[in-house]
Design a protein around this motif. Structure first.
Motif, PDB file in Angstrom:
ATOM      1  N   ILE A   1       0.770  -1.191   0.126  1.00 13.16           N
ATOM      2  CA  ILE A   1       0.071  -0.090  -0.141  1.00 13.16           C
ATOM      3  C   ILE A   1       0.757   1.260  -0.049  1.00 13.16           C
ATOM      4  CG2 ILE A   1      -1.803  -1.216   1.305  1.00 13.16           C
ATOM      5  CD1 ILE A   1      -1.050   0.647   3.577  1.00 13.16           C
ATOM      6  N   PHE A   2       0.238   2.406  -0.382  1.00 12.57           N
ATOM      7  CA  PHE A   2       0.840   3.804  -0.556  1.00 12.57           C
ATOM      8  C   PHE A   2       0.171   4.581   0.667  1.00 12.57           C
ATOM      9  CE2 PHE A   2       1.834   1.886  -4.524  1.00 12.57           C
ATOM     10  CZ  PHE A   2       2.848   2.357  -5.071  1.00 12.57           C
ATOM     11  N   ALA A   3       0.912   5.239   1.277  1.00 15.28           N
ATOM     12  CA  ALA A   3       0.419   6.107   2.277  1.00 15.28           C
ATOM     13  C   ALA A   3       1.229   7.237   2.918  1.00 15.28           C
ATOM     14  CB  ALA A   3      -0.037   5.160   3.627  1.00 15.28           C
ATOM     15  N   ASN A   4       0.901   8.245   3.025  1.00 14.03           N
ATOM     16  CA  ASN A   4       1.839   9.421   3.204  1.00 14.03           C
ATOM     17  C   ASN A   4       3.248   9.709   2.953  1.00 14.03           C
ATOM     18  OD1 ASN A   4      -0.121  10.180   5.384  1.00 14.03           O
ATOM     19  ND2 ASN A   4       0.649   8.715   6.591  1.00 14.03           N
ATOM     20  N   GLY A   5       3.215   9.264   1.425  1.00 16.45           N
ATOM     21  CA  GLY A   5       4.401   9.477   0.688  1.00 16.45           C
ATOM     22  C   GLY A   5       5.418   8.467   0.636  1.00 16.45           C
TER      23      GLY A   5
END
Length: 349
Positions: free
Chosen positions: A325-329
């Protein structure tokens, strides 16, 4: 041409699907191969970190006091008094006035459906009346039976409340609602001739709530008790928790939604704002205790897939990784022998 890979169309699709994280992608030139080693150091490095990664989704909501409920009148005559919008009304207090006789609020799960007086069949509505009288300070036995103690308590209550002292209680004198209410809107002006079945005002609960009409397809993102971040006008951010998730979908303007209600941890910080649009940040996915790197550390590999440049002293090697997953850069990564604290190549800032 440099070894550093341009992120291909497939990588761009993946990153764009990740939302805001895609904006962090820095395009590189050339193509990288897994296992490739070089003495040329990248312009900058970043640490491989271990921890929780939380992907979020921002949706629109409304700060107010929850859904409106109509107050249905059962008296006939002239409307002689109304409360102010925003006024809070509690048990035993006046909701409005018809022919100068007050119509009072009492608490209960269901509206009154009959006149309660000596000799009526026993029932739960009698018990609710007696409980209200008891809470208002009148001595009465709380059961399902309208007996002499109930009659005496009703008479004392009517006398003190300014009602005709009849010993019987009709739905023209009392409106039963679940609890304390706040007046949201008035539906008729003072002086109007009113009749049974007419809505004279609407009320809400007194608690400050944020309501979200969430797309039904995203209902799984709203979990009761989950923390959320609420942004109010003026960039004021408040924390809250999801208190209720609707189970019945609604159709409106071609959209199918469910109601999600949010309690603020400190509602006093919201001031007196009411029916104000807000932004709500929901946690769409949480990955516990995973490795992650900055999004811009990802490389598109020549043989497909993704990799990162691991920097060890003056040596650099490309290792393949699986992106999560991608999150907060940042992006979740696994494989390639990565461990917490390793350094990976990133573009210069």
């Amino acid at each position: 041409m440099s070894r550093r890979g341009i992120v291909g169309a497939a990588a761009l699709v993946l990153l764009l699907a990740a939302g805001a994280a895609a904006a962090a992608l820095i395009t590189r030139s050339g193509g990288a191969a897994a296992g490739e080693q070089t003495a040329t150091l990248p312009p900058a490095t970043a640490a491989v970190e271990r921890g929780d990664l939380i992907d979020t989704l921002t949706v629109s909501g409304t700060l107010g006091h929850g859904p409106e409920q109509p107050v249905v009148n059962a008296a006939g005559g002239t409307l002689t008094e109304l409360p102010e919008e925003g006024e809070v009304i509690s048990r035993g207090e006046e909701l409005y006035e018809v022919n100068r006789d007050p119509v009072l609020l009492m608490y209960g799960p269901k509206p009154m459906h009959r006149t309660l007086e000596l000799g009526v069949p026993d029932g739960a509505d009698v018990r609710h009346l007696e409980k209200n009288l008891s809470e208002l300070g009148y001595k009465v036995e709380v059961d399902d039976h309208f007996g002499l103690s109930t009659l005496a308590a009703v008479r004392k209550w009517q006398d003190k409340a300014g009602l005709p002292v009849t010993g019987s209680v009709s739905k023209a004198e009392v409106v039963v609602l679940p609890g304390e209410v706040r007046v949201q809107a008035l539906r008729a002006p003072v002086g109007t001739s009113v009749h049974a079945g007419q809505t004279l005002l609407t009320v809400t609960g007194v608690e400050r709530l944020v309501t979200v009409q969430l797309d039904a397809g995203r209902q799984s993102l709203a979990r009761k008790g989950a923390p959320v971040q609420v942004e109010l006008p003026g960039e004021l951010e408040l924390k809250g928790k999801i208190s209720e998730v609707g189970t019945v979908a609604k159709q409106a303007d071609g959209d199918t939604t469910v109601d999600v209600r949010i309690r603020l941890d400190d509602p006093g910080k919201a001031g007196k704002l009411d029916q104000v649009p807000v932004s709500v940040e929901l946690q769409s996915e949480i990955r516990r205790d995973v490795l992650s790197v900055p999004v811009e550390a990802l490389l598109a590999l020549r043989q497909s897939g993704y990799g990162v440049e691991v920097v060890e002293g003056s040596n650099v090697r490309v290792v393949p990784v699986t992106a999560g997953i991608f999150a907060n850069g940042r992006v979740e990564v696994s494989g390639g022998g990565l461990t917490e604290g390793m350094r990976v190549g990133v573009p210069a800032t």
